[in-house]
Design a protein around this motif. Structure first.
Motif, PDB file in Angstrom:
ATOM      1  N   HIS A 180      -7.763  -1.709   6.967  1.00  0.00           N
ATOM      2  CA  HIS A 180      -8.622  -1.014   7.548  1.00  0.00           C
ATOM      3  C   HIS A 180      -9.124  -2.172   8.817  1.00  0.00           C
ATOM      4  CE1 HIS A 180     -11.458   1.929   9.484  1.00  0.00           C
ATOM      5  NE2 HIS A 180     -12.426   1.263   9.131  1.00  0.00           N
ATOM      6  N   CYS A 184     -12.623   9.746   2.823  1.00  0.00           N
ATOM      7  CA  CYS A 184     -11.487   8.932   3.210  1.00  0.00           C
ATOM      8  C   CYS A 184     -11.399   7.614   2.188  1.00  0.00           C
ATOM      9  CB  CYS A 184     -10.994   8.509   4.582  1.00  0.00           C
ATOM     10  SG  CYS A 184      -9.871   7.563   4.886  1.00  0.00           S
ATOM     11  N   HIS A 199      -9.413   5.291   2.690  1.00  0.00           N
ATOM     12  CA  HIS A 199      -9.199   4.288   3.239  1.00  0.00           C
ATOM     13  C   HIS A 199     -10.640   3.447   4.284  1.00  0.00           C
ATOM     14  CE1 HIS A 199      -5.165   5.688   2.529  1.00  0.00           C
ATOM     15  NE2 HIS A 199      -5.049   4.559   2.313  1.00  0.00           N
ATOM     16  N   CYS A 200     -11.324   4.348   4.846  1.00  0.00           N
ATOM     17  CA  CYS A 200     -12.504   3.952   5.700  1.00  0.00           C
ATOM     18  C   CYS A 200     -13.698   4.390   5.136  1.00  0.00           C
ATOM     19  CB  CYS A 200     -12.172   4.426   7.213  1.00  0.00           C
ATOM     20  SG  CYS A 200     -12.464   6.115   7.212  1.00  0.00           S
ATOM     21  N   MET A 246       0.973  -1.255   0.089  1.00  0.00           N
ATOM     22  CA  MET A 246       0.002   0.178  -0.004  1.00  0.00           C
ATOM     23  C   MET A 246       0.883   1.133   0.230  1.00  0.00           C
ATOM     24  SD  MET A 246      -3.254  -1.045   2.395  1.00  0.00           S
ATOM     25  CE  MET A 246      -4.171   0.362   1.595  1.00  0.00           C
ATOM     26  N   ALA A 275      -5.157   6.530   8.774  1.00  0.00           N
ATOM     27  CA  ALA A 275      -4.270   6.125   7.559  1.00  0.00           C
ATOM     28  C   ALA A 275      -3.929   7.358   6.598  1.00  0.00           C
ATOM     29  CB  ALA A 275      -5.502   5.464   6.588  1.00  0.00           C
ATOM     30  N   ALA A 291      -7.180  -1.430   0.666  1.00  0.00           N
ATOM     31  CA  ALA A 291      -7.603  -0.711   1.903  1.00  0.00           C
ATOM     32  C   ALA A 291      -8.625  -1.334   2.849  1.00  0.00           C
ATOM     33  CB  ALA A 291      -8.178   0.769   1.394  1.00  0.00           C
ATOM     34  N   TRP A 325      -2.683   0.649   9.614  1.00  0.00           N
ATOM     35  CA  TRP A 325      -1.966   2.061   9.866  1.00  0.00           C
ATOM     36  C   TRP A 325      -1.794   2.381  11.159  1.00  0.00           C
ATOM     37  CZ3 TRP A 325       0.186   2.625   5.675  1.00  0.00           C
ATOM     38  CH2 TRP A 325      -0.541   2.447   4.386  1.00  0.00           C
ATOM     39  N   GLU A 375      -8.359  -0.296  -3.377  1.00  0.00           N
ATOM     40  CA  GLU A 375      -9.805  -0.129  -2.529  1.00  0.00           C
ATOM     41  C   GLU A 375      -9.772  -1.360  -1.770  1.00  0.00           C
ATOM     42  OE1 GLU A 375     -14.436   0.737  -2.749  1.00  0.00           O
ATOM     43  OE2 GLU A 375     -13.112   1.545  -4.135  1.00  0.00           O
TER      44      GLU A 375
END
Length: 203
Positions: A62, A103, A105-106, A32, A86, A58, A67, A55
């Motif tokens: 997550h 975001c 990531h989340c 990543m 992140a 991610a 992170w 994605e």
């Protein structure tokens, strides 16, 4: 930006994510971080294959709080997002006036509307309000609005305007946001108006 998928597609999406779930934490974090380096300095369509692959990663990261564990060496230009810690990789969507930047990531707001860059806040909100009027045409019936006899024509007209506005999103606003963030993704489709990524050609 998180996706709300129908059950059969959600199952398929989870299957695709499997390759990243099988990676150990350090390998996933390194992949990543390296990919974030490739993203830096550019704007990206949400439909871009590399972004779709990211994605998937991610989601796995997550779920496993990669992170928060401080795994991997994040490219220097990225700062931690307040929503999930992140690296901050915002998505510019049509909901920017209501929720801000999302975001990657989340899927939560990583830059709230009140925290948008001061120099761009007005133009971003004006764009979103303009787009919402066009997008709303697709929902007239469910909103209790009586459909006019030429509704199909108005729907087609709204789709054409949506293509124009989405191009403005990617060709102008997202590019301007690069002055504030290392990389930016932008929404390049509207399923309600049947606007597909291939309908948008950024010159």
């Amino acid at each position: 930006m998180s996706r709300d998928l129908e059950p059969k597609f959600d199952h398929l999406w989870k299957e695709y994510t499997g390759v990243f779930m099988e990676m150990d934490d350090l390998t996933l974090a390194r992949w990543m971080a390296q990919t974030l380096g490739q993203f830096a300095g550019r704007v990206w369509r949400l439909s871009h294959p590399l972004l779709l692959t990211y994605e998937l990663a991610a989601r796995a990261a997550h779920d496993r709080q990669i992170w928060l564990k401080g795994m991997g060496i994040v490219p220097a230009d990225y700062i931690p997002a307040e929503c999930c810690r992140a690296p901050l990789f915002p998505v510019l969507s049509r909901d920017v006036a209501e929720v801000g930047l999302v975001c990657k990531h989340c899927g939560e707001a990583c830059v709230h509307p009140e925290d948008l860059p001061v120099e761009m806040k007005s133009s971003l909100i004006q764009w979103a309000e303009k787009y919402e009027k066009v997008h709303a045409v697709a929902h007239w019936e469910e909103d209790g609005i009586k459909l006019p006899h030429d509704y199909d024509r108005q729907l087609e007209s709204a789709a054409i305007k949506a293509e124009k506005y989405l191009l403005e999103n990617g060709d102008k606003l997202a590019l301007d946001l690069l002055g504030y963030y290392p990389a930016v993704a932008w929404e390049d489709q509207d399923e309600c108006l049947a606007v597909r990524p291939e309908d948008l050609c950024v010159k």
